[in-house]
Design a protein around this motif. Structure first.
Motif, mmCIF file in Angstrom:
data_model
loop_
_atom_site.group_PDB
_atom_site.id
_atom_site.type_symbol
_atom_site.label_atom_id
_atom_site.label_comp_id
_atom_site.label_asym_id
_atom_site.label_seq_id
_atom_site.Cartn_x
_atom_site.Cartn_y
_atom_site.Cartn_z
ATOM 1 N N LEU A 37 0.845 -1.198 0.000
ATOM 2 C CA LEU A 37 0.000 0.000 0.000
ATOM 3 C C LEU A 37 0.883 1.250 0.000
ATOM 4 O O LEU A 37 1.975 1.263 0.570
ATOM 5 C CB LEU A 37 -0.907 0.005 1.235
ATOM 6 C CG LEU A 37 -1.855 -1.185 1.375
ATOM 7 C CD1 LEU A 37 -2.656 -1.054 2.664
ATOM 8 C CD2 LEU A 37 -2.769 -1.308 0.174
ATOM 9 N N SER A 90 -4.223 7.917 1.539
ATOM 10 C CA SER A 90 -5.252 7.365 2.417
ATOM 11 C C SER A 90 -5.745 6.034 1.862
ATOM 12 O O SER A 90 -5.413 5.638 0.734
ATOM 13 C CB SER A 90 -6.426 8.342 2.531
ATOM 14 O OG SER A 90 -7.103 8.436 1.282
ATOM 15 N N VAL A 91 -6.547 5.332 2.648
ATOM 16 C CA VAL A 91 -7.102 4.052 2.217
ATOM 17 C C VAL A 91 -7.873 4.208 0.908
ATOM 18 O O VAL A 91 -7.676 3.456 -0.050
ATOM 19 C CB VAL A 91 -8.002 3.462 3.321
ATOM 20 C CG1 VAL A 91 -8.875 2.336 2.767
ATOM 21 C CG2 VAL A 91 -7.150 2.942 4.478
ATOM 22 N N ASN A 151 -5.623 4.773 -2.036
ATOM 23 C CA ASN A 151 -4.980 3.530 -2.447
ATOM 24 C C ASN A 151 -5.908 2.694 -3.324
ATOM 25 O O ASN A 151 -5.511 2.184 -4.368
ATOM 26 C CB ASN A 151 -4.572 2.710 -1.219
ATOM 27 C CG ASN A 151 -3.153 2.978 -0.761
ATOM 28 O OD1 ASN A 151 -2.205 2.386 -1.266
ATOM 29 N ND2 ASN A 151 -3.023 3.886 0.198
ATOM 30 N N LEU A 174 -14.770 -0.885 -0.876
ATOM 31 C CA LEU A 174 -14.407 -0.880 0.540
ATOM 32 C C LEU A 174 -15.554 -1.399 1.389
ATOM 33 O O LEU A 174 -15.336 -2.099 2.392
ATOM 34 C CB LEU A 174 -14.010 0.533 0.984
ATOM 35 C CG LEU A 174 -12.604 0.992 0.581
ATOM 36 C CD1 LEU A 174 -12.408 2.473 0.887
ATOM 37 C CD2 LEU A 174 -11.541 0.154 1.302
ATOM 38 N N MET A 216 -14.562 -2.392 4.916
ATOM 39 C CA MET A 216 -13.564 -1.392 5.317
ATOM 40 C C MET A 216 -14.043 0.030 5.012
ATOM 41 O O MET A 216 -13.240 0.971 5.000
ATOM 42 C CB MET A 216 -12.239 -1.652 4.599
ATOM 43 C CG MET A 216 -11.487 -2.875 5.107
ATOM 44 S SD MET A 216 -10.857 -2.640 6.794
ATOM 45 C CE MET A 216 -9.617 -1.380 6.529
ATOM 46 N N PRO A 269 -2.983 4.071 5.982
ATOM 47 C CA PRO A 269 -2.711 2.628 5.950
ATOM 48 C C PRO A 269 -1.795 2.154 7.072
ATOM 49 O O PRO A 269 -1.903 1.009 7.526
ATOM 50 C CB PRO A 269 -2.061 2.421 4.580
ATOM 51 C CG PRO A 269 -2.586 3.524 3.740
ATOM 52 C CD PRO A 269 -2.728 4.695 4.667
ATOM 53 N N LEU A 277 -3.482 0.681 10.188
ATOM 54 C CA LEU A 277 -4.331 -0.502 10.050
ATOM 55 C C LEU A 277 -3.618 -1.766 10.531
ATOM 56 O O LEU A 277 -2.391 -1.848 10.517
ATOM 57 C CB LEU A 277 -4.743 -0.686 8.586
ATOM 58 C CG LEU A 277 -5.477 0.471 7.911
ATOM 59 C CD1 LEU A 277 -5.798 0.103 6.468
ATOM 60 C CD2 LEU A 277 -6.744 0.843 8.673
ATOM 61 N N GLN A 335 -6.615 -5.797 8.063
ATOM 62 C CA GLN A 335 -7.237 -4.636 7.417
ATOM 63 C C GLN A 335 -6.445 -4.211 6.180
ATOM 64 O O GLN A 335 -7.024 -3.872 5.149
ATOM 65 C CB GLN A 335 -7.333 -3.489 8.421
ATOM 66 C CG GLN A 335 -8.363 -3.730 9.526
ATOM 67 C CD GLN A 335 -8.286 -2.708 10.628
ATOM 68 O OE1 GLN A 335 -7.218 -2.136 10.907
ATOM 69 N NE2 GLN A 335 -9.410 -2.448 11.283
ATOM 70 N N LYS A 336 -5.123 -4.246 6.273
ATOM 71 C CA LYS A 336 -4.301 -3.909 5.111
ATOM 72 C C LYS A 336 -4.559 -4.880 3.964
ATOM 73 O O LYS A 336 -4.610 -4.483 2.796
ATOM 74 C CB LYS A 336 -2.818 -3.922 5.493
ATOM 75 C CG LYS A 336 -2.396 -2.785 6.403
ATOM 76 C CD LYS A 336 -0.931 -2.906 6.780
ATOM 77 C CE LYS A 336 -0.505 -1.780 7.711
ATOM 78 N NZ LYS A 336 0.910 -1.908 8.138
ATOM 79 N N VAL A 343 -7.709 -3.961 2.221
ATOM 80 C CA VAL A 343 -7.527 -2.791 1.361
ATOM 81 C C VAL A 343 -6.832 -3.190 0.062
ATOM 82 O O VAL A 343 -7.211 -2.746 -1.032
ATOM 83 C CB VAL A 343 -6.728 -1.693 2.093
ATOM 84 C CG1 VAL A 343 -6.421 -0.528 1.151
ATOM 85 C CG2 VAL A 343 -7.511 -1.191 3.308
ATOM 86 N N ARG A 373 -8.382 -2.763 -3.650
ATOM 87 C CA ARG A 373 -7.686 -2.058 -4.729
ATOM 88 C C ARG A 373 -7.710 -2.890 -6.015
ATOM 89 O O ARG A 373 -7.891 -2.341 -7.110
ATOM 90 C CB ARG A 373 -6.253 -1.758 -4.310
ATOM 91 C CG ARG A 373 -5.446 -0.976 -5.351
ATOM 92 C CD ARG A 373 -4.074 -0.629 -4.828
ATOM 93 N NE ARG A 373 -3.330 -1.808 -4.415
ATOM 94 C CZ ARG A 373 -2.186 -1.766 -3.738
ATOM 95 N NH1 ARG A 373 -1.664 -0.592 -3.389
ATOM 96 N NH2 ARG A 373 -1.571 -2.868 -3.402
#
Length: 376
Positions: free
Chosen positions: A86, A91-92, A95, A118, A123, A131, A134, A138-139, A142, A146
């Motif tokens: 990431l 931000s999430v 990403n 998300l 998420m 990121p 997290l 959680q990562k 994400v 993506r």
């Protein structure tokens, strides 16, 4: 969505052949797991499918399109790697929207799409988070979002859960299965963990030494392994060496490491007197009881219902959390069986027991290939 076809796919690195003439079909919308030990060629196969490696020979098709020579950005695929990769300065939601930005999608549209995916991976509330704040799970969600955001025909996953701890990995397996069902995209997932493959897969392709050994639904490959490699790889079992003594109706009499001869099914397999065999006694198929006070019967016993029994001695007791594993010495070898903690019979080391099985549950292999199973 799209189907995938790999035809006679080969990848060589100098004198090393990583993938050797592999053929594989993945149905449209299917979740297929490439399962095998380290070094078997599964990640190389995935990378050739995604265009990150060029095949030495063979072809890759996505749907009806031959994409063998196409670069990754010309294929409608996306890959999730072991590392989350990431962007720490984004931000999430930035990403997740990055791939859409590269595709020229406008800001409002890409942020809307990013929020949608998300939400799919649960998420949505972290859209504006950093990121770095997290957790590992959680990562990974994400990173998955993506890849899903660009709506690929085929999503490629290269052991994406391997960096997670056991509890989180098991949780993510279930969530990944649910995500697949929701987005209805073709998934090709690489793993070396058979439990993960059984949890996730519609079909499993078991790889060995650069080629596919067997493809089938999880229950099919477990119940009907075509080779000794598949049987050994899919869970724990007891493998006992034997040698054919004589042929009987539906099977053979085989001398075993138990120091006793037993009847085993070969279901028409081409074996003859003197041929070596490997017999698989799966622990869940063994029935173990305390030996009779008079010592029981040490020889193999075949009754009308073809149940076979041998007497042995408990040599080790291993506590494994929710289960207990017991090892039983019989002749020159040993077998193990397991019981749940609540059901265990409190066998003790040194205690004589009788191990029984139904020949219909045995799997028999000769020269690495399956030659029979009772009832098959």
């Amino acid at each position: 969505m799209a189907s995938v076809t790999l035809a006679d796919l080969t990848k060589e690195y100098g004198d090393l052949t990583a993938v050797d003439g592999l053929d594989l079909d993945v149905d449209d919308g299917e979740l297929l797991c490439l399962l095998g030990p380290s070094g078997c060629g599964k990640s190389t196969t995935l990378r050739m499918l995604g265009g990150l490696e060029t095949p030495t020979d063979g072809d890759v098709y996505i749907g009806d399109d031959r994409v063998t020579d196409e670069p990754p950005y010309e294929r409608d695929t996306s890959m999730v790697f072991q590392s989350w990769a990431l962007f720490p300065h984004k931000s999430v939601i930035e990403n997740v929207a990055f791939g859409l930005k590269m595709d020229g999608v406008g800001e409002a549209a890409r942020r809307e799409r990013a929020r949608d995916v998300l939400d799919v991976v649960e998420m949505g509330e972290f859209a504006d988070a950093d990121p770095e704040d997290l957790s590992g799970g959680q990562k990974q969600r994400v990173a998955l979002a993506r890849s899903l955001a660009i709506e690929p025909d085929v999503l490629l996953l290269d052991e994406p859960l391997s960096n997670l701890d056991k509890r989180l990995r098991e949780q993510m397996q279930l969530e990944l299965r649910n995500i697949h069902d929701e987005v209805e995209t073709t998934f090709v997932h690489v793993t070396h963990d058979q439990n993960e493959a059984f949890t996730l897969a519609d079909s499993i392709a078991i790889m060995n030494d650069g080629d596919v050994e067997q493809v089938g639904e999880p229950r099919e490959v477990y119940d009907d392994p075509v080779s000794l490699f598949v049987e050994e790889f899919l869970g724990d079992t007891n493998l006992v060496d034997a040698r054919v003594e004589s042929e009987i109706d539906g099977g053979v009499v085989a001398a075993t490491e138990f120091d006793e001869s037993i009847e085993v099914p070969t279901a028409g397999g081409d074996v003859a007197a003197g041929d070596p065999l490997t017999i698989s006694f799966r622990p869940e198929e063994l029935d173990v009881s305390r030996a009779a006070a008079d010592g029981g019967q040490s020889a193999a016993v075949a009754s009308e219902d073809v149940t076979t029994s041998l007497e042995g001695t408990i040599t080790d007791v291993l506590y494994r959390g929710s289960s207990v594993r017991f090892y039983v010495e019989i002749g020159e070898t040993s077998v193990f069986f397991e019981q749940s903690v609540g059901d265990q019979s409190d066998f003790e080391v040194g205690e004589p027991v009788v191990v029984s099985w139904d020949p219909a549950d045995l799997l028999v292999f000769s020269a690495g290939e399956r030659v029979g199973r009772g009832g098959s």
